[in-house]
Enzyme design. Structure first.
Site, PDB file in Angstrom:
ATOM      1  N   VAL A  27       0.853  -1.196   0.000  1.00 51.91           N
ATOM      2  CA  VAL A  27       0.000   0.000   0.000  1.00 51.91           C
ATOM      3  C   VAL A  27       0.884   1.238   0.000  1.00 51.91           C
ATOM      4  O   VAL A  27       1.527   1.559   0.996  1.00 51.91           O
ATOM      5  CB  VAL A  27      -0.918  -0.007   1.246  1.00 51.91           C
ATOM      6  CG1 VAL A  27      -1.803   1.242   1.239  1.00 51.91           C
ATOM      7  CG2 VAL A  27      -1.755  -1.269   1.288  1.00 51.91           C
ATOM      8  N   ARG A  67      -5.459  12.812  -0.981  1.00 51.02           N
ATOM      9  CA  ARG A  67      -6.565  13.209  -1.850  1.00 51.02           C
ATOM     10  C   ARG A  67      -7.461  12.007  -2.139  1.00 51.02           C
ATOM     11  O   ARG A  67      -8.134  11.938  -3.156  1.00 51.02           O
ATOM     12  CB  ARG A  67      -6.075  13.880  -3.123  1.00 51.02           C
ATOM     13  CG  ARG A  67      -4.962  13.153  -3.852  1.00 51.02           C
ATOM     14  CD  ARG A  67      -4.654  13.816  -5.177  1.00 51.02           C
ATOM     15  NE  ARG A  67      -3.441  14.592  -5.159  1.00 51.02           N
ATOM     16  CZ  ARG A  67      -2.760  14.928  -6.261  1.00 51.02           C
ATOM     17  NH1 ARG A  67      -3.223  14.614  -7.451  1.00 51.02           N
ATOM     18  NH2 ARG A  67      -1.660  15.603  -6.176  1.00 51.02           N
ATOM     19  N   GLY A  68      -7.414  11.023  -1.257  1.00 54.12           N
ATOM     20  CA  GLY A  68      -8.387   9.932  -1.315  1.00 54.12           C
ATOM     21  C   GLY A  68      -7.988   8.741  -2.169  1.00 54.12           C
ATOM     22  O   GLY A  68      -8.815   7.852  -2.406  1.00 54.12           O
ATOM     23  N   TYR A  82      -5.370   2.048   9.290  1.00 52.18           N
ATOM     24  CA  TYR A  82      -6.307   1.020   8.830  1.00 52.18           C
ATOM     25  C   TYR A  82      -7.584   0.831   9.649  1.00 52.18           C
ATOM     26  O   TYR A  82      -8.497   0.163   9.186  1.00 52.18           O
ATOM     27  CB  TYR A  82      -5.563  -0.315   8.703  1.00 52.18           C
ATOM     28  CG  TYR A  82      -4.510  -0.248   7.609  1.00 52.18           C
ATOM     29  CD1 TYR A  82      -4.893  -0.230   6.272  1.00 52.18           C
ATOM     30  CD2 TYR A  82      -3.167  -0.130   7.903  1.00 52.18           C
ATOM     31  CE1 TYR A  82      -3.953  -0.124   5.261  1.00 52.18           C
ATOM     32  CE2 TYR A  82      -2.220  -0.033   6.898  1.00 52.18           C
ATOM     33  CZ  TYR A  82      -2.618  -0.028   5.578  1.00 52.18           C
ATOM     34  OH  TYR A  82      -1.691   0.083   4.576  1.00 52.18           O
ATOM     35  N   PHE A  92       4.031  -9.823   5.544  1.00 50.10           N
ATOM     36  CA  PHE A  92       3.825  -9.898   4.095  1.00 50.10           C
ATOM     37  C   PHE A  92       3.403  -8.543   3.560  1.00 50.10           C
ATOM     38  O   PHE A  92       3.070  -7.651   4.320  1.00 50.10           O
ATOM     39  CB  PHE A  92       2.771 -10.966   3.747  1.00 50.10           C
ATOM     40  CG  PHE A  92       1.445 -10.771   4.423  1.00 50.10           C
ATOM     41  CD1 PHE A  92       0.466  -9.954   3.874  1.00 50.10           C
ATOM     42  CD2 PHE A  92       1.168 -11.396   5.641  1.00 50.10           C
ATOM     43  CE1 PHE A  92      -0.760  -9.764   4.504  1.00 50.10           C
ATOM     44  CE2 PHE A  92      -0.059 -11.216   6.266  1.00 50.10           C
ATOM     45  CZ  PHE A  92      -1.015 -10.410   5.702  1.00 50.10           C
TER      46      PHE A  92
HETATM   47  C1  LIG Z   1      -0.484   5.787   4.084  1.00 45.10           C
HETATM   48  C2  LIG Z   1      -0.763   6.227   2.656  1.00 45.10           C
HETATM   49  C3  LIG Z   1      -0.936   4.988   1.775  1.00 45.10           C
HETATM   50  C4  LIG Z   1      -2.071   7.070   2.656  1.00 45.10           C
HETATM   51  O1  LIG Z   1      -2.477   7.335   1.306  1.00 45.10           O
HETATM   52  P1  LIG Z   1      -3.458   8.577   0.934  1.00 45.10           P
HETATM   53  O2  LIG Z   1      -3.910   8.398  -0.467  1.00 45.10           O
HETATM   54  O3  LIG Z   1      -2.788   9.828   1.314  1.00 45.10           O
HETATM   55  O4  LIG Z   1      -4.698   8.331   1.902  1.00 45.10           O
HETATM   56  P2  LIG Z   1      -6.168   8.971   1.723  1.00 45.10           P
HETATM   57  O5  LIG Z   1      -6.052  10.338   1.107  1.00 45.10           O
HETATM   58  O6  LIG Z   1      -7.076   8.017   1.048  1.00 45.10           O
HETATM   59  O7  LIG Z   1      -6.563   9.108   3.250  1.00 45.10           O
HETATM   60  C5  LIG Z   1      -7.635   8.425   3.839  1.00 45.10           C
HETATM   61  C6  LIG Z   1      -7.759   8.860   5.269  1.00 45.10           C
HETATM   62  O8  LIG Z   1      -6.689   8.294   6.017  1.00 45.10           O
HETATM   63  C7  LIG Z   1      -5.945   9.310   6.669  1.00 45.10           C
HETATM   64  N1  LIG Z   1      -4.557   8.936   6.620  1.00 45.10           N
HETATM   65  C8  LIG Z   1      -3.863   8.601   5.512  1.00 45.10           C
HETATM   66  N2  LIG Z   1      -2.604   8.300   5.843  1.00 45.10           N
HETATM   67  C9  LIG Z   1      -2.494   8.439   7.179  1.00 45.10           C
HETATM   68  C10 LIG Z   1      -1.437   8.267   8.091  1.00 45.10           C
HETATM   69  N3  LIG Z   1      -0.204   7.887   7.697  1.00 45.10           N
HETATM   70  N4  LIG Z   1      -1.689   8.475   9.386  1.00 45.10           N
HETATM   71  C11 LIG Z   1      -2.916   8.867   9.793  1.00 45.10           C
HETATM   72  N5  LIG Z   1      -3.973   9.052   8.956  1.00 45.10           N
HETATM   73  C12 LIG Z   1      -3.745   8.834   7.664  1.00 45.10           C
HETATM   74  C13 LIG Z   1      -6.223  10.574   5.876  1.00 45.10           C
HETATM   75  O9  LIG Z   1      -6.030  11.714   6.651  1.00 45.10           O
HETATM   76  C14 LIG Z   1      -7.661  10.367   5.475  1.00 45.10           C
HETATM   77  O10 LIG Z   1      -8.494  10.706   6.567  1.00 45.10           O
HETATM   78  P3  LIG Z   1      -9.971  11.348   6.349  1.00 45.10           P
HETATM   79  O11 LIG Z   1     -10.740  10.350   5.511  1.00 45.10           O
HETATM   80  O12 LIG Z   1     -10.493  11.487   7.747  1.00 45.10           O
HETATM   81  O13 LIG Z   1      -9.721  12.627   5.642  1.00 45.10           O
HETATM   82  C15 LIG Z   1       0.385   7.093   2.099  1.00 45.10           C
HETATM   83  O14 LIG Z   1       0.573   8.188   2.967  1.00 45.10           O
HETATM   84  C16 LIG Z   1       1.726   6.366   1.963  1.00 45.10           C
HETATM   85  O15 LIG Z   1       2.007   5.817   0.915  1.00 45.10           O
HETATM   86  N6  LIG Z   1       2.579   6.331   3.039  1.00 45.10           N
HETATM   87  C17 LIG Z   1       3.912   5.685   2.947  1.00 45.10           C
HETATM   88  C18 LIG Z   1       3.822   4.196   2.765  1.00 45.10           C
HETATM   89  C19 LIG Z   1       2.982   3.543   3.829  1.00 45.10           C
HETATM   90  O16 LIG Z   1       3.086   3.835   5.000  1.00 45.10           O
HETATM   91  N7  LIG Z   1       2.123   2.614   3.407  1.00 45.10           N
HETATM   92  C20 LIG Z   1       1.295   1.811   4.271  1.00 45.10           C
HETATM   93  C21 LIG Z   1       1.842   0.438   4.204  1.00 45.10           C
HETATM   94  S1  LIG Z   1       1.173  -0.626   5.426  1.00 45.10           S
END
Ligand SMILES: CC(C)(COP(=O)(O)OP(=O)(O)OC[C@H]1O[C@@H](n2cnc3c(N)ncnc32)[C@H](O)[C@@H]1OP(=O)(O)O)[C@@H](O)C(=O)NCCC(=O)NCCS
Length: 404
Positions: free
Chosen positions: A82, A91-92, A123, A404
């Site tokens: 992810v 941005r969702g 999550y 994983f």
């Molecule tokens: C974590 C990640 C995938 C989020 O992607 P994103 O497209 O920015 O997420 P979204 O815009 O769909 O956010 C959905 C919601 O989750 C929240 N959110 C997203 N990432 C978050 C984080 N790291 N911590 C807390 N909240 C988070 C957003 O604020 C949003 O909240 P809302 O619906 O109340 O506004 C991205 O920041 C990323 O790639 N991080 C680095 C890699 C990583 O950590 N991946 C997870 C692997 S397990």
């Protein structure tokens, strides 16, 4: 305009590289590692976001089988890879990819999705709850003194080719006893478990394997690395996995791990919570332990999931399960007779109100329902919460041996 969709076979290589960028490391150019990635990653469950010809977000799903309490398995969508690139965050895009992933898992009749979380705040909103915990142990070798190991058990090094033959049947013989563990196919062993690319070593040696033997039969194994910490040889033995068919074998493998000359500390990043060696340690205050969440579960079809596991006690409870994403919620009567559950939807008054993520937390017996109620994470009378707690409790804590 960003396009979010399942990828085509020819896009797997770009998808692979984008995962590296998303996690902030350089994608490997090691051909073996890339081939291994392709061998275990199904294209048909891999999602990406594309913008101007670039992959700017990734989201994968392994087809896994999860061991439930009692030893049966359920198909699990293994949520993985992810990433959303820094240029496209918040941005969702994650939300959109998650919807595609969970909808697909339901279509493919996977009653649960599971993952390891890089951060604990991401999550819960999608209905995942931490279902198993592990502990990081670090201990000076001298703390594990114990009795001399059983002389009938001997320990032998394995080549990779020997490990490929010896480890899988041993693992499979123990797996049904470990709720939270995964079925490992031959492909998974070859391209994940025993892959050992340099980038996974983090300054330590290549992975080594030894086997414990009794009466000419393999009875356990240790996968480990050696990490020299300074020029005087105060090194560390890093346990990757220790598997023993009984406690005498476990002691023999610990004896080996704590008697590698020059390596005076032992670290095990993801030991089971009920690792008995801690109780056997001579100077147990010198043992450092850090408890951490491991496997998170997201129920997608509650009746088959609750029916798949066994129960140590009988009882009945009506659960009202809330699911913000509208996928798995509803009211269910869980009735356990003779250790087996039947689950029906019902219009009866609920005994316990719970979210789908908190139910995920309870599925393998990893958390007490009473503690969840005290934390305000489920609601019900004290008697109903106690009934649910008694039903889902297990004799041993779940353990998820691999990331994983
Ligand atoms: C974590 C990640 C995938 C989020 O992607 P994103 O497209 O920015 O997420 P979204 O815009 O769909 O956010 C959905 C919601 O989750 C929240 N959110 C997203 N990432 C978050 C984080 N790291 N911590 C807390 N909240 C988070 C957003 O604020 C949003 O909240 P809302 O619906 O109340 O506004 C991205 O920041 C990323 O790639 N991080 C680095 C890699 C990583 O950590 N991946 C997870 C692997 S397990």
């Amino acid at each position: 305009m960003t396009e979010i969709r399942f990828i085509e076979p020819g896009e797997l290589s770009d998808y692979h590289d984008a995962i590296g960028h998303g996690f902030g490391h350089d994608p490997t150019d090691d051909e073996d590692q890339r081939a291994a990635f392709e061998a275990v990653n199904p294209v048909e469950t891999s999602i990406a976001a594309f913008d101007r010809g670039h992959v700017v977000a990734t989201f994968g799903s392994y087809d896994l089988d999860l061991t439930m309490p009692g030893g049966t398995t359920v198909p699990m969508a293994g949520t993985t890879h992810v990433t959303v690139h820094p240029t496209h965050r918040r941005r969702g895009i994650l939300t959109e990819m998650m919807r595609l992933h969970l909808d697909q898992a339901r279509e493919r009749e996977q009653p649960v999705a599971g993952l390891w979380a890089s951060e604990e705040r991401i999550y819960g909103r999608f209905g995942y709850g931490p279902a198993a915990y592990g502990q990081e142990l670090s201990l000076p070798a001298y703390t594990v003194t114990g009795a001399a190991p059983d002389p009938a058990i001997t320990v032998h090094p394995l080549t990779r080719a020997e490990a490929t033959k010896v480890l899988p049947p041993l693992y499979e013989s123990r797996r049904p006893d470990v709720a939270g563990s995964l079925v490992r196919t031959d492909t998974w062993w070859e391209h994940r478990i025993l892959l050992d690319p340099t980038s996974w070593r983090r300054g330590a040696s290549a992975e080594r394997q030894v086997m414990a033997e009794r009466d000419g039969q393999p009875v356990g194994y240790l996968r480990f690395r050696l990490r020299p910490l300074d020029s005087w040889g105060e090194g560390e033995t890093r346990v990757v996995e220790l598997l023993a068919i009984d406690d005498d074998v476990r002691r023999a493998l610990w004896h080996f791990a704590t008697n590698v000359d020059l390596y005076r500390n032992v670290r095990w990043w993801n030991a089971p919570l009920d690792e008995p060696t801690l109780l056997e340690a001579d100077r147990f205050r010198r043992v450092e332990c850090r408890v951490m969440d491991s496997l998170w579960l997201r129920p997608l079809d509650i009746a088959p999931l609750l029916e798949a596991r066994t129960y140590d006690r009988d009882g009945t409870v009506v659960l009202d399960v809330a699911d913000r994403l509208g996928m798995a919620g509803g009211r269910f009567r869980l009735e356990v007779v003779g250790g087996s559950a039947s689950v029906e939807t019902t219009t009866d008054e609920p005994d316990v109100e719970i979210s789908v993520g908190e139910l995920g937390r309870l599925l393998l017996g990893g958390t007490s329902a009473v503690t969840l109620a005290r934390a305000g994470l489920l609601a019900g009378s004290a008697a109903a919460v106690a009934t649910l707690g008694d039903l889902v409790a297990t004799r041993t804590p779940p353990h998820a041996p691999e990331v994983f």
